[in-house]
Design a protein around this motif. Sequence first.
Motif, PDB file in Angstrom:
ATOM      1  N   GLN A 158      -3.449 -15.637  -1.200  1.00 15.76           N
ATOM      2  CA  GLN A 158      -2.055 -15.384  -0.842  1.00 15.76           C
ATOM      3  C   GLN A 158      -1.122 -16.409  -1.485  1.00 15.76           C
ATOM      4  O   GLN A 158      -0.028 -16.077  -1.943  1.00 15.76           O
ATOM      5  CB  GLN A 158      -1.914 -15.406   0.686  1.00 15.76           C
ATOM      6  N   PRO A 495       4.282 -14.482   5.348  1.00 11.60           N
ATOM      7  CA  PRO A 495       3.038 -14.462   4.558  1.00 11.60           C
ATOM      8  C   PRO A 495       1.889 -15.199   5.236  1.00 11.60           C
ATOM      9  O   PRO A 495       0.741 -14.732   5.213  1.00 11.60           O
ATOM     10  CB  PRO A 495       3.439 -15.137   3.238  1.00 11.60           C
ATOM     11  N   ILE A 498       0.489 -13.106   8.119  1.00 11.18           N
ATOM     12  CA  ILE A 498      -0.355 -12.001   7.670  1.00 11.18           C
ATOM     13  C   ILE A 498      -1.773 -12.505   7.405  1.00 11.18           C
ATOM     14  O   ILE A 498      -2.768 -11.877   7.787  1.00 11.18           O
ATOM     15  CB  ILE A 498       0.227 -11.340   6.416  1.00 11.18           C
ATOM     16  N   THR A 499      -1.864 -13.669   6.745  1.00 19.29           N
ATOM     17  CA  THR A 499      -3.190 -14.260   6.521  1.00 19.29           C
ATOM     18  C   THR A 499      -3.882 -14.557   7.843  1.00 19.29           C
ATOM     19  O   THR A 499      -5.080 -14.288   8.013  1.00 19.29           O
ATOM     20  CB  THR A 499      -3.060 -15.546   5.688  1.00 19.29           C
ATOM     21  N   ASN A 561      -7.479  -2.914   7.239  1.00 15.80           N
ATOM     22  CA  ASN A 561      -6.878  -3.765   6.210  1.00 15.80           C
ATOM     23  C   ASN A 561      -6.083  -2.955   5.197  1.00 15.80           C
ATOM     24  O   ASN A 561      -4.964  -3.330   4.821  1.00 15.80           O
ATOM     25  CB  ASN A 561      -7.965  -4.570   5.498  1.00 15.80           C
ATOM     26  N   TRP A 565      -2.799  -4.090   7.085  1.00 16.86           N
ATOM     27  CA  TRP A 565      -2.596  -5.460   6.639  1.00 16.86           C
ATOM     28  C   TRP A 565      -2.210  -5.537   5.168  1.00 16.86           C
ATOM     29  O   TRP A 565      -1.359  -6.351   4.789  1.00 16.86           O
ATOM     30  CB  TRP A 565      -3.846  -6.295   6.890  1.00 16.86           C
ATOM     31  N   ARG A 566      -2.786  -4.708   4.288  1.00 18.50           N
ATOM     32  CA  ARG A 566      -2.461  -4.771   2.867  1.00 18.50           C
ATOM     33  C   ARG A 566      -1.014  -4.360   2.609  1.00 18.50           C
ATOM     34  O   ARG A 566      -0.352  -4.889   1.708  1.00 18.50           O
ATOM     35  CB  ARG A 566      -3.407  -3.886   2.062  1.00 18.50           C
ATOM     36  N   TYR A 569       0.892  -7.351   3.371  1.00 19.42           N
ATOM     37  CA  TYR A 569       0.708  -8.312   2.286  1.00 19.42           C
ATOM     38  C   TYR A 569       1.672  -8.014   1.142  1.00 19.42           C
ATOM     39  O   TYR A 569       2.331  -8.913   0.591  1.00 19.42           O
ATOM     40  CB  TYR A 569      -0.730  -8.248   1.767  1.00 19.42           C
ATOM     41  N   GLN A 573       4.748 -10.303  -0.270  1.00 19.48           N
ATOM     42  CA  GLN A 573       4.821 -10.731  -1.658  1.00 19.48           C
ATOM     43  C   GLN A 573       6.135 -10.328  -2.312  1.00 19.48           C
ATOM     44  O   GLN A 573       6.688 -11.061  -3.124  1.00 19.48           O
ATOM     45  CB  GLN A 573       3.645 -10.135  -2.439  1.00 19.48           C
TER      46      GLN A 573
END
Length: 578
Positions: A158, A495, A498-499, A561, A565-566, A569, A573
């Motif tokens: 990330q 960010p 999210i991780t 994911n 989650w993706r 992500y 970003q």
Amino acid sequence: MAVLRSFPSAEALRRPRQSLVDVAVVAGAATLLWGLVQLSRGVTAPFDSAAPAAAISTDPADLPYYAARSLLRMFVALVASVAFTFVYATAAARLRRAEKVLLPALDILQSVPVLGFLSVTVTGFIALFPGSTLGLECASVFAIFTAQAWNMTFAFYQSLVSQPRDLDEASRILRLSRWQRFWRVDVPGGMIPLVWNGMMSFGGGWFFLVASESISVLNHQFTLPGIGSYVAAASDARELNHVLLAIGVMVVMVIGVNVLFWRPLTAWAERFRVEDSEAAQAPRSVVLNLLRRSRLPRALGRVLGPLGAPIDRVMAVFGLAEYPLRTSPTRRRAGDVVFGVAVLAVIAWGLLRAVEYVRSTVGLGEFPHALGLGLITFGRVIVLVVVATLVWVPIGVWIGLNPKVSRLAQPVVQVLASFPANFLFPLVTALLVATGISLNWGGILLMSLGAQWYVLFNVIAGASAVPNDLREAAASLRLPRSLWWRKLILPAIFPSYITGGITAAGGAWNASIVAEIVKYGPTTLTATGLGAYVAEATSAGDFPRILVGVAAMSLYVVALNRLFWRRLYALAQQRYTL
């Protein structure tokens, strides 16, 4: 006659003290080396896999040695996790085609329970080192590695994909080699989240220490001397006094690791913070100050520094010295099609072989059963992540933004997160038995003891990385509290959250294998869920059901994911990168 008196210069006065510092550093290094030599003797002891498992003594006199053996396994696994993180995350972030395979593979690897790895790797490592405990040690270290590596890899990936564009342009203008860019741009840029997630991953390794030191595979019990197996033996013997003693030793050991290792790292990582103004109070560490005053680290750096040039020349021979030029869109699409077809062909072949193996053994009807159990565990995971978010996001922001609070709370948080929660399982199990509470509900509490800290640690790391100039600007503008949260804090920590969320969910799935079936003496409590299904299949050595359980768990984690989650992500970003 005048008498001239000479006074020592400041440098002369400083030398004796610096010499004492060097002596202290050398003595510490020598003590560490002596301890490693002493512990290494037990690593290569003779071992007979066909013989009954050696009994683990619950004598308190053996506890310090057991704790040292466990600590050695933890640090070996941490070194392997850092090396894996650097290689895997960099490949996923920098190689466009590899990213399409490496990220889904990372989702799957994170979803595979530790017992799923153990059921396959134990026999392999024992065969690799026949007649030696080293094979079992490697299996244990590998199990701890699988509990540490994924969180660190996600965090470093990330940080690479959200790297500021001006740093990328400056690296290209300066024509930095890949080796130079990695150590001067990539690693410094990801150091703060890497250190904080390293602490969390270390805690995740402690969580599975019992499972990695007391292994039941193919109806055979393998045990290694360690504090995890000590707790397991004391729990089986219903010796709560020895369990409490082991908990006390763990607290002392975790605090010692924090003071001697993690606290210096967090203070040192502050040098890589990117902002225009300096924080009012930076983290401090006595150990780090001692190392900075010593001449030995600088001497070691001068010895290792010239190695960079030969590595760059070797990388240049293989065409890795510079970043490749961008290919044309037509060639890129053609290459992507060929690469995608090859990957899909390999995946399809593997799936067909796995399905045929299950069909010929337990039957395909086992998949719907495992998926139904996975749905129950999935509900527990969702409840855990939601509650952890509501509780720990405000607390993590409060800790990360206040240096005084962080200095006091960080050791406490590290102890709580690094402490293996399953050491408390015997006490919690005894409480559940006494109160009659079902493990179907109590399992959520047991899972949260090991998974909730991922959210807290990542939020603290994200909040502490908010540039001080932005915070000062918000204070100067006197933003209302609601606007301060919506426009500054939540976007800044998004960010990192999210991780934390993705690793907390993965950690909860993994924790389910030890939280949905717990033992205390002759009493065994079992919850309905996929974790208990995998644990029972692993203990019985039922490889077809292990495969079905791992496949079902991987399907749930990868689907969550990719669908949830993706997407977050990508949003982080695109919109919330500083």
